[in-house]
Design an enzyme around this catalytic site. Sequence first.
Site, PDB file in Angstrom:
ATOM      1  N   ASP A  36       0.836  -1.256  -0.291  1.00  0.00           N
ATOM      2  CA  ASP A  36       0.343  -0.003  -0.047  1.00  0.00           C
ATOM      3  C   ASP A  36       0.545   0.911   0.320  1.00  0.00           C
ATOM      4  O   ASP A  36       0.733   2.548  -0.376  1.00  0.00           O
ATOM      5  CB  ASP A  36      -0.999   0.201   1.133  1.00  0.00           C
ATOM      6  CG  ASP A  36      -0.472   0.050   2.615  1.00  0.00           C
ATOM      7  OD1 ASP A  36       0.700   0.139   2.534  1.00  0.00           O
ATOM      8  OD2 ASP A  36      -1.311   0.130   3.183  1.00  0.00           O
ATOM      9  N   SER A 125      -1.409  -6.718  17.299  1.00  0.00           N
ATOM     10  CA  SER A 125      -1.561  -8.371  16.059  1.00  0.00           C
ATOM     11  C   SER A 125      -1.704  -8.130  15.255  1.00  0.00           C
ATOM     12  O   SER A 125      -1.817  -9.299  14.079  1.00  0.00           O
ATOM     13  CB  SER A 125      -2.209  -8.924  17.161  1.00  0.00           C
ATOM     14  OG  SER A 125      -3.485  -9.023  16.918  1.00  0.00           O
ATOM     15  N   LEU A 127      -4.324  -7.006  13.528  1.00  0.00           N
ATOM     16  CA  LEU A 127      -5.620  -5.899  13.125  1.00  0.00           C
ATOM     17  C   LEU A 127      -6.185  -5.883  13.044  1.00  0.00           C
ATOM     18  O   LEU A 127      -7.525  -5.053  12.979  1.00  0.00           O
ATOM     19  CB  LEU A 127      -6.867  -7.763  13.844  1.00  0.00           C
ATOM     20  CG  LEU A 127      -6.078  -8.962  14.166  1.00  0.00           C
ATOM     21  CD1 LEU A 127      -6.899 -10.085  14.220  1.00  0.00           C
ATOM     22  CD2 LEU A 127      -6.259  -9.723  12.020  1.00  0.00           C
ATOM     23  N   SER A 128      -5.332  -4.190  12.799  1.00  0.00           N
ATOM     24  CA  SER A 128      -5.712  -3.261  12.670  1.00  0.00           C
ATOM     25  C   SER A 128      -6.300  -2.258  14.052  1.00  0.00           C
ATOM     26  O   SER A 128      -7.496  -2.271  14.027  1.00  0.00           O
ATOM     27  CB  SER A 128      -6.405  -2.676  11.413  1.00  0.00           C
ATOM     28  OG  SER A 128      -5.380  -2.892  11.052  1.00  0.00           O
ATOM     29  N   SER A 129      -5.451  -3.065  15.494  1.00  0.00           N
ATOM     30  CA  SER A 129      -6.776  -2.223  17.137  1.00  0.00           C
ATOM     31  C   SER A 129      -6.426  -0.885  16.743  1.00  0.00           C
ATOM     32  O   SER A 129      -7.003  -0.500  17.132  1.00  0.00           O
ATOM     33  CB  SER A 129      -6.059  -2.997  17.648  1.00  0.00           C
ATOM     34  OG  SER A 129      -4.530  -2.920  17.927  1.00  0.00           O
ATOM     35  N   ASP A 174      -5.728   0.136   6.308  1.00  0.00           N
ATOM     36  CA  ASP A 174      -6.123   0.000   7.350  1.00  0.00           C
ATOM     37  C   ASP A 174      -6.988   0.619   8.525  1.00  0.00           C
ATOM     38  O   ASP A 174      -8.270   0.104   8.230  1.00  0.00           O
ATOM     39  CB  ASP A 174      -5.089  -0.266   8.877  1.00  0.00           C
ATOM     40  CG  ASP A 174      -3.632  -1.363   8.585  1.00  0.00           C
ATOM     41  OD1 ASP A 174      -3.631  -2.316   7.459  1.00  0.00           O
ATOM     42  OD2 ASP A 174      -2.946  -1.040   9.199  1.00  0.00           O
TER      43      ASP A 174
HETATM   44  C1  GLA Z   1       0.286  -2.426   8.654  1.00  0.00           C
HETATM   45  C2  GLA Z   1       0.474  -0.731   7.980  1.00  0.00           C
HETATM   46  C3  GLA Z   1      -0.617  -0.844   6.608  1.00  0.00           C
HETATM   47  C4  GLA Z   1       0.005  -2.276   5.475  1.00  0.00           C
HETATM   48  C5  GLA Z   1       0.311  -3.272   6.517  1.00  0.00           C
HETATM   49  C6  GLA Z   1       1.487  -4.394   5.480  1.00  0.00           C
HETATM   50  O1  GLA Z   1      -1.155  -2.902   8.640  1.00  0.00           O
HETATM   51  O2  GLA Z   1      -0.618   0.176   8.601  1.00  0.00           O
HETATM   52  O3  GLA Z   1      -0.254   0.423   6.319  1.00  0.00           O
HETATM   53  O4  GLA Z   1       1.338  -1.080   4.763  1.00  0.00           O
HETATM   54  O5  GLA Z   1       1.252  -2.950   7.507  1.00  0.00           O
HETATM   55  O6  GLA Z   1       0.901  -4.482   4.476  1.00  0.00           O
END
Ligand code: GLA
Length: 387
Positions: A36, A125, A127-129, A174
């Site tokens: 990204d 972990s 999962l974008s907390s 994310d």
């Molecule tokens: C993290 C970053 C994202 C992306 C991923 C890897 O989650 O926040 O922007 O770069 O790593 O794909």
Amino acid sequence: MREQLLQKFGEIFGDTDGAKVYFAPGRVNLIGEHTDYNGGHVFPCALTIGTYGVARKRQDRKLRFYSVNFERLGVIESDLDSLKPEKEAGWTNYPKGVLWAFGEKGMQVTNGMDLLLFGNIPNGSGLSSSASVEVLTGSILRDMYGFSVDNQQLALIGQYSENRFNGVNCGIMDQFACAMGRADNAIFLDTATMVFEYAPIHLEGAKLVISCSNKKRGLGDSKYNERRSECETALAELQKVVDIRTLGDLDEERFEEYKDAIKDAVRVRRARHAVYENQRTVKAVAALKANDIAEFGRLMNASHVSLRDDYEVTGIELDTLVEQAWKVEGVIGSRMTGAGFGGCTVSIVKDSAIEAFQEQVGKAYLEKIGYAADFYVVEIGDGPVIL
Ligand code: GLA
């Protein structure tokens, strides 16, 4: 959940007058990792698990934060006039970052707030907390002040706050996935143009299983920024010999043709991952549209190998989870997800194999790593909502 959280809010902050309950999802990325910030494609989806928030506007400029996940920290106080990142402020740096970012974008937050959070995704972990908290805070502010920002803008503000306030140079994936989620769909996003489409995920007879390594990212954030700058250097080297704006502009063939311009073997591997992973993501979505889930799974597996060998962001914990998953009959594909360096893997597992998957992978992981992994059978959910 709503009633329980309101009750907790009342216990912590005295009463529930004027408090409202919000939710923003976490996300899992199915394929397209570390693409990204390289102008490539990603294919994440929002989950039905995420972060709940109970919030109310205050009359003064005080901020009072409380997390059910970090009860031992108690109420953390701050105020709108001292919005700066502080190590000891822990998780509150995320909502604070968004409060700050709204101001930077010309939307003045005039009053303080009381905010109680509860997350049912594992923290830190993969999962974008953090993006979930950012999108949640953005949707609370939008509702509180009537700011006219759409979900896509909430994603951009969240990313801006993470980059500029929290110092993590993350891409847009994310926050975009958390803000733009749609039940039963993954989001095929071209990060170079921000053009996206929803792709229905019908896994007939199979489910998405997330395996959490319980290895926290630790040094991950600095390693993340390091990977990012390695790619930027490789891009600058390539731009001397070929007219491209991002690594995502190259396909495999053109990369092989020009790669000698990159003057360092490690950087060649980093750039190769970015280029091949982007192409794999495009192919994976095409396979999914053609109902070829087996091919989608093979591409997921190849993605992991590339992240392990070329990008070097896996580590023994994630490799063990994935390599054990590959051994289980009924696993269609398995790979690490998110930034890496710890965190989670995502697998597509046939319904009939889910029990065996958890048992076999769990046992092998415990034996090799010395502590247990957690497993979540997840569903794909919507973006932020007011409950
Ligand atoms: C993290 C970053 C994202 C992306 C991923 C890897 O989650 O926040 O922007 O770069 O790593 O794909």
